[in-house]
Enzyme design. Structure first.
Site, PDB file in Angstrom:
ATOM      1  N   GLU A   1       4.702   0.526   1.445  1.00 54.24           N
ATOM      2  CA  GLU A   1       5.105  -0.475   2.437  1.00 54.24           C
ATOM      3  C   GLU A   1       4.566  -1.853   2.074  1.00 54.24           C
ATOM      4  O   GLU A   1       3.594  -1.978   1.336  1.00 54.24           O
ATOM      5  CB  GLU A   1       4.600  -0.060   3.820  1.00 54.24           C
ATOM      6  CG  GLU A   1       5.205   1.260   4.288  1.00 54.24           C
ATOM      7  CD  GLU A   1       4.490   1.901   5.463  1.00 54.24           C
ATOM      8  OE1 GLU A   1       5.140   2.643   6.213  1.00 54.24           O
ATOM      9  OE2 GLU A   1       3.267   1.681   5.621  1.00 54.24           O
TER      10      GLU A   1
ATOM     11  N   HIS B   1      -2.174  10.593   5.909  1.00 49.33           N
ATOM     12  CA  HIS B   1      -1.988   9.523   6.893  1.00 49.33           C
ATOM     13  C   HIS B   1      -1.403  10.064   8.203  1.00 49.33           C
ATOM     14  O   HIS B   1      -1.753   9.593   9.286  1.00 49.33           O
ATOM     15  CB  HIS B   1      -1.065   8.463   6.282  1.00 49.33           C
ATOM     16  CG  HIS B   1      -0.834   7.253   7.121  1.00 49.33           C
ATOM     17  ND1 HIS B   1      -1.816   6.647   7.869  1.00 49.33           N
ATOM     18  CD2 HIS B   1       0.290   6.500   7.311  1.00 49.33           C
ATOM     19  CE1 HIS B   1      -1.326   5.595   8.483  1.00 49.33           C
ATOM     20  NE2 HIS B   1      -0.048   5.486   8.185  1.00 49.33           N
TER      21      HIS B   1
ATOM     22  N   HIS C   1       0.826  -1.213   0.000  1.00 50.34           N
ATOM     23  CA  HIS C   1       0.000   0.000   0.000  1.00 50.34           C
ATOM     24  C   HIS C   1       0.861   1.264   0.000  1.00 50.34           C
ATOM     25  O   HIS C   1       2.042   1.223   0.352  1.00 50.34           O
ATOM     26  CB  HIS C   1      -0.912   0.022   1.237  1.00 50.34           C
ATOM     27  CG  HIS C   1      -0.147   0.106   2.521  1.00 50.34           C
ATOM     28  ND1 HIS C   1       0.363  -0.995   3.168  1.00 50.34           N
ATOM     29  CD2 HIS C   1       0.207   1.173   3.282  1.00 50.34           C
ATOM     30  CE1 HIS C   1       0.998  -0.619   4.267  1.00 50.34           C
ATOM     31  NE2 HIS C   1       0.927   0.705   4.363  1.00 50.34           N
TER      32      HIS C   1
END
Length: 207
Positions: A167, A53, A47
Site C-alpha cells: 500500500e 496483520h 509498506h
C-alpha cells in the site's frame, strides 16, 4: 537498466493512516558523529502487509516468501474511472495480463487533494476474484486496499489466500504497462508488516 522508484519518502511529513503513529526522526549528535532514532509504525509510507496483520497465527513479515512480492507485474490505470461508490470492481481488472503475477492499481490517489480517508479501494467480490486469478501480490497507491470503514474482510480474503498487499506506492509518474517489481521489506522478526523500498523496471514485452 531504468529504475522507477515508487517508494514514498519517509519523513516527519509523511502522511499516515488516521490513528496510526506519526513518523518521528530524532537526531543524536555526539563525539563527532551523528545517528538518528526513528519512530514509525510497521505500516508507514510504502509498506507490505504480512498475513499476521489480519490473520491470527499468519506469517510475519520476516517469513513471507519474497518471490510473492517480486516479479513480473502489470500497472492498471484506474484514474478517472469515476466510480461513485469509490470501489474498484471485478470489471476494472483486465483479463489479459500475459502471465503477470503482480497487479498494480494506479488510482491517482493524492493525500493533498483527497485526504487519507478518501480513496479508491477494492470491494469484496473483487478481492475474491484477484485471489482466484492467481495473483501473488496486489499493489495500490491508496492508504489501504480496503475502504476506510471496512471491517478487514478484503485483507483477510487476500492475505488468507497468500496474496500479499503493498500500500501507499507512489505511482504518480508511472504509465500503464508491464514491469518487473522489486520490493524489499525490512526483516522485522515477528512483525505484521514493514516499510519497503519498491522500484519498477519496464519490461520489453507488450501488454
Amino acid at each position: 537498466m531504468d529504475y522507477i522508484d515508487i517508494t514514498i519518502p519517509l519523513s516527519e511529513k509523511t502522511p499516515v493512516f488516521p490513528g496510526d503513529p506519526e513518523v518521528r526522526f530524532n537526531p543524536l549528535v555526539r563525539d563527532g558523529f551523528r545517528l538518528t532514532s526513528i519512530e514509525l509504525s510497521s505500516h508507514s509510507g510504502t509498506h507490505v502487509d504480512a498475513p499476521l496483520h489480519y490473520i491470527e497465527g499468519g506469517l510475519s513479515v520476516d517469513r513471507i516468501p519474497l518471490g510473492r512480492i517480486n516479479g513480473e507485474s502489470i500497472v492498471v490505470d484506474l484514474r478517472g474511472t469515476g466510480h461513485s461508490s469509490g470501489f474498484i470492481t471485478r470489471g476494472d481488472i483486465p483479463e489479459k495480463t500475459n502471465g503477470a503475477k503482480i497487479l498494480i492499481l494506479n488510482t491517482g490517489f493524492s493525500p493533498e487533494s483527497s485526504g487519507m480517508d478518501r480513496y479508491m479501494s477494492i470491494n469484496i467480490e473483487c478481492a475474491g476474484y484477484l485471489a482466484d486469478c492467481g495473483y501473488t501480490c496486489v499493489v495500490t497507491d491508496a492508504p489501504s486496499i480496503e475502504s476506510f470503514d471496512g471491517d478487514g474482510t478484503v485483507h483477510r480474503i487476500l492475505l488468507g489466500r497468500d496474496v500479499y498487499i503493498i500500500e501507499m506506492a507512489d505511482l504518480s509518474h508511472v504509465s500503464p504497462g508491464r514491469y518487473h517489481l522489486y520490493a524489499m521489506p525490512l526483516k522485522l522478526e515477528g512483525c505484521d508488516g514493514s516499510p519497503v523500498r519498491a522500484v519498477l523496471v519496464p519490461c520489453s514485452k507488450e501488454v
